[in-house]
Design a protein around this motif. Structure first.
Motif, PDB file in Angstrom:
ATOM      1  N   PRO A 148       0.812  -1.230   0.000  1.00 45.47           N
ATOM      2  CA  PRO A 148       0.000   0.000   0.000  1.00 45.47           C
ATOM      3  C   PRO A 148       0.843   1.277   0.000  1.00 45.47           C
ATOM      4  N   ASN A 149       1.508   1.548  -1.100  1.00 41.22           N
ATOM      5  CA  ASN A 149       2.377   2.734  -1.149  1.00 41.22           C
ATOM      6  C   ASN A 149       1.590   4.035  -1.085  1.00 41.22           C
ATOM      7  N   PHE A 150       0.378   4.056  -1.630  1.00 37.08           N
ATOM      8  CA  PHE A 150      -0.416   5.284  -1.557  1.00 37.08           C
ATOM      9  C   PHE A 150      -0.858   5.549  -0.112  1.00 37.08           C
ATOM     10  N   LYS A 151      -1.063   4.504   0.663  1.00 35.55           N
ATOM     11  CA  LYS A 151      -1.373   4.665   2.089  1.00 35.55           C
ATOM     12  C   LYS A 151      -0.185   5.296   2.810  1.00 35.55           C
ATOM     13  N   TRP A 152       1.019   4.796   2.543  1.00 38.96           N
ATOM     14  CA  TRP A 152       2.234   5.353   3.142  1.00 38.96           C
ATOM     15  C   TRP A 152       2.398   6.820   2.761  1.00 38.96           C
ATOM     16  N   GLN A 153       2.130   7.125   1.494  1.00 38.09           N
ATOM     17  CA  GLN A 153       2.284   8.496   1.017  1.00 38.09           C
ATOM     18  C   GLN A 153       1.330   9.432   1.756  1.00 38.09           C
ATOM     19  N   LEU A 154       0.078   9.029   1.908  1.00 39.17           N
ATOM     20  CA  LEU A 154      -0.892   9.848   2.625  1.00 39.17           C
ATOM     21  C   LEU A 154      -0.520  10.004   4.095  1.00 39.17           C
ATOM     22  N   GLU A 155       0.013   8.951   4.687  1.00 38.58           N
ATOM     23  CA  GLU A 155       0.456   9.037   6.075  1.00 38.58           C
ATOM     24  C   GLU A 155       1.561  10.078   6.220  1.00 38.58           C
ATOM     25  N   GLU A 156       2.514  10.093   5.302  1.00 32.08           N
ATOM     26  CA  GLU A 156       3.591  11.079   5.339  1.00 32.08           C
ATOM     27  C   GLU A 156       3.036  12.494   5.208  1.00 32.08           C
ATOM     28  N   PHE A 157       2.074  12.693   4.329  1.00 30.26           N
ATOM     29  CA  PHE A 157       1.449  14.002   4.145  1.00 30.26           C
ATOM     30  C   PHE A 157       0.774  14.459   5.431  1.00 30.26           C
ATOM     31  N   ALA A 158      -0.054  13.600   6.017  1.00 31.34           N
ATOM     32  CA  ALA A 158      -0.806  13.967   7.215  1.00 31.34           C
ATOM     33  C   ALA A 158       0.113  14.211   8.407  1.00 31.34           C
ATOM     34  N   LEU A 159       1.113  13.354   8.584  1.00 33.37           N
ATOM     35  CA  LEU A 159       2.005  13.511   9.732  1.00 33.37           C
ATOM     36  C   LEU A 159       2.910  14.727   9.590  1.00 33.37           C
ATOM     37  N   ALA A 160       3.343  15.032   8.364  1.00 30.37           N
ATOM     38  CA  ALA A 160       4.163  16.230   8.158  1.00 30.37           C
ATOM     39  C   ALA A 160       3.386  17.487   8.545  1.00 30.37           C
ATOM     40  N   PRO A 189       7.547  17.477   4.330  1.00 28.61           N
ATOM     41  CA  PRO A 189       7.339  16.071   3.994  1.00 28.61           C
ATOM     42  C   PRO A 189       8.409  15.576   3.021  1.00 28.61           C
ATOM     43  N   LEU A 190       8.531  14.280   2.925  1.00 28.13           N
ATOM     44  CA  LEU A 190       9.283  13.699   1.817  1.00 28.13           C
ATOM     45  C   LEU A 190       8.629  14.165   0.520  1.00 28.13           C
ATOM     46  N   ALA A 191       9.453  14.426  -0.494  1.00 36.36           N
ATOM     47  CA  ALA A 191       8.940  14.895  -1.788  1.00 36.36           C
ATOM     48  C   ALA A 191       8.179  16.203  -1.641  1.00 36.36           C
ATOM     49  N   SER A 192       8.724  17.121  -0.855  1.00 40.19           N
ATOM     50  CA  SER A 192       8.108  18.434  -0.715  1.00 40.19           C
ATOM     51  C   SER A 192       8.202  19.202  -2.031  1.00 40.19           C
ATOM     52  N   GLY A 193       7.366  20.219  -2.149  1.00 35.56           N
ATOM     53  CA  GLY A 193       7.403  21.033  -3.356  1.00 35.56           C
ATOM     54  C   GLY A 193       8.775  21.623  -3.614  1.00 35.56           C
ATOM     55  N   ARG A 194       9.422  22.146  -2.576  1.00 32.37           N
ATOM     56  CA  ARG A 194      10.735  22.757  -2.756  1.00 32.37           C
ATOM     57  C   ARG A 194      11.758  21.741  -3.249  1.00 32.37           C
ATOM     58  N   GLU A 195      11.677  20.506  -2.736  1.00 30.43           N
ATOM     59  CA  GLU A 195      12.611  19.465  -3.164  1.00 30.43           C
ATOM     60  C   GLU A 195      12.383  19.072  -4.622  1.00 30.43           C
TER      61      GLU A 195
END
Length: 342
Positions: free
Chosen positions: A294-306, A313-319
């Motif tokens: 479930p990579n999309f689940k992990w991605q959403l978790e990173e977004f919410a926790l950041a 977050p990982l893969a931020s706009g600036r990055e």
């Protein structure tokens, strides 16, 4: 108890079928409060699956809804910047599908808007969020292969017809195989090196009349200090049959129906990523996961926790601006036939 992130999803096309189940799986962190689509039929059918969700056919109305904290934007590439900036300026957090934008100028405007309004901008580089991929980066950082000196990435797939009508139009998609898949590979390479390349040289051609953008590409990057990377991508590896609507869904994005390899060469070893599902170090398997991970689940978790933790977050706009800069360089190199300094 901390309040859940109140999320609105904008766009109910093909990729929403990956994101919406992930939202259910993150119900302890995220509450889906709104759906936005101009297609009233899709909107009605999806809304029936969620309790108490609001629906909007107008994006402006959704942006002005004070009960929405964040937007997940699943839209054609040419409106990523416009829709992101509108939400960011309204004080909303944004997770927008890759590629970030149509060019680096748009990407910079998006990152500036996030910073000016003190909100989070994350880009959907969803292929980061697999255990073997994460482990490969950890191995690089820990010098398991010595100093990283080269990355070779290869994608061979077969597509006859685009999965969405707007993919046919370069003005909406910004190319073809480079924004669709190259955005993932270029992101991974820069993530592994921890910096952007100094120059890029690219060749690309369109071979299929069903779209106008490039479907055959070779890219070479120079990172300086003897470090480099090479990318080969093809949507013309026609050794597998397609269905009536072309090669879509699992038929294109799975290991069984494509060849996707990355070799990370170090001064004292070799890492091999087979698709996103298997990592080997010097021929010994280190990490693997199922293709249904479930990579999309992990991605959403990173977004919410950041957002909750007030961090980037990982893969931020600036990055990810750096990924856009390389993509722009690829298209300039393809147009001029020259090495492009970045």
């Amino acid at each position: 108890m901390l309040r859940k992130l109140r999320l609105a999803v904008v766009g109910l096309g093909r990729v929403s079928k990956s994101h919406l189940p992930a939202i259910r799986e993150q119900s302890d962190l995220i509450e889906l409060v709104a759906l936005v689509s101009r297609d009233e039929g899709k909107l009605r059918l999806e809304a029936e699956k969620w309790e108490g969700v609001h629906t909007y056919t107008s994006y402006d109305d959704a942006v002005n809804d004070p009960d929405i904290d964040a937007f997940l934007l699943l839209l054609p590439h040419d409106i990523h910047a416009e829709y992101s900036i509108k939400a960011l300026r309204a004080g909303k957090h944004v997770l927008v599908e890759k590629p970030m934008a149509m060019n680096v100028q748009e990407a910079e405007q998006m990152a500036d808007a996030a910073e000016a309004n003190q909100v989070t901008l994350m880009i959907g580089q969803s292929r980061r969020f697999y255990q073997p991929v994460m482990e490969s980066i950890r191995q690089v950082r820990n010098k398991a292969i010595g100093e990283l000196i080269n990355i070779n990435a290869m994608l061979l797939a077969h597509m006859d017809k685009p999965a969405a009508d707007w993919w046919k139009d370069e003005s909406k998609i910004g190319g073809f195989i480079i924004p669709l898949w190259g955005s993932h590979i270029l992101d991974y390479i820069q993530w592994a090196y921890g910096r952007a390349p100094k120059s890029v040289y690219a060749q690309g051609h369109s071979n299929n009349p069903n779209w106008s953008g490039e479907d055959e590409v070779a890219i070479s990057m120079n990172f300086g200090e003897g470090q480099m990377a090479n990318v080969w991508m093809s949507f013309n590896a026609g050794c597998r049959p397609t269905d009536e609507v072309g090669l879509t869904g699992k038929r294109i994005w799975s290991t069984q129906n494509s060849i996707y390899e990355r070799y990370l060469i170090g001064s004292n070893g070799l890492l091999h990523l087979k698709d996103e599902y298997e990592l080997s170090l010097n021929g010994e398997k280190l990490e693997s996961c199922e293709s249904t991970f479930p990579n999309f689940k992990w991605q959403l978790e990173e977004f919410a926790l950041a957002i909750r933790e007030g961090r980037e977050p990982l893969a931020s706009g600036r990055e990810i601006i750096q990924v856009m800069r390389v993509m722009d360089g690829c298209f300039e190199s393809m147009r001029t036939g020259q090495v492009v300094q970045l």
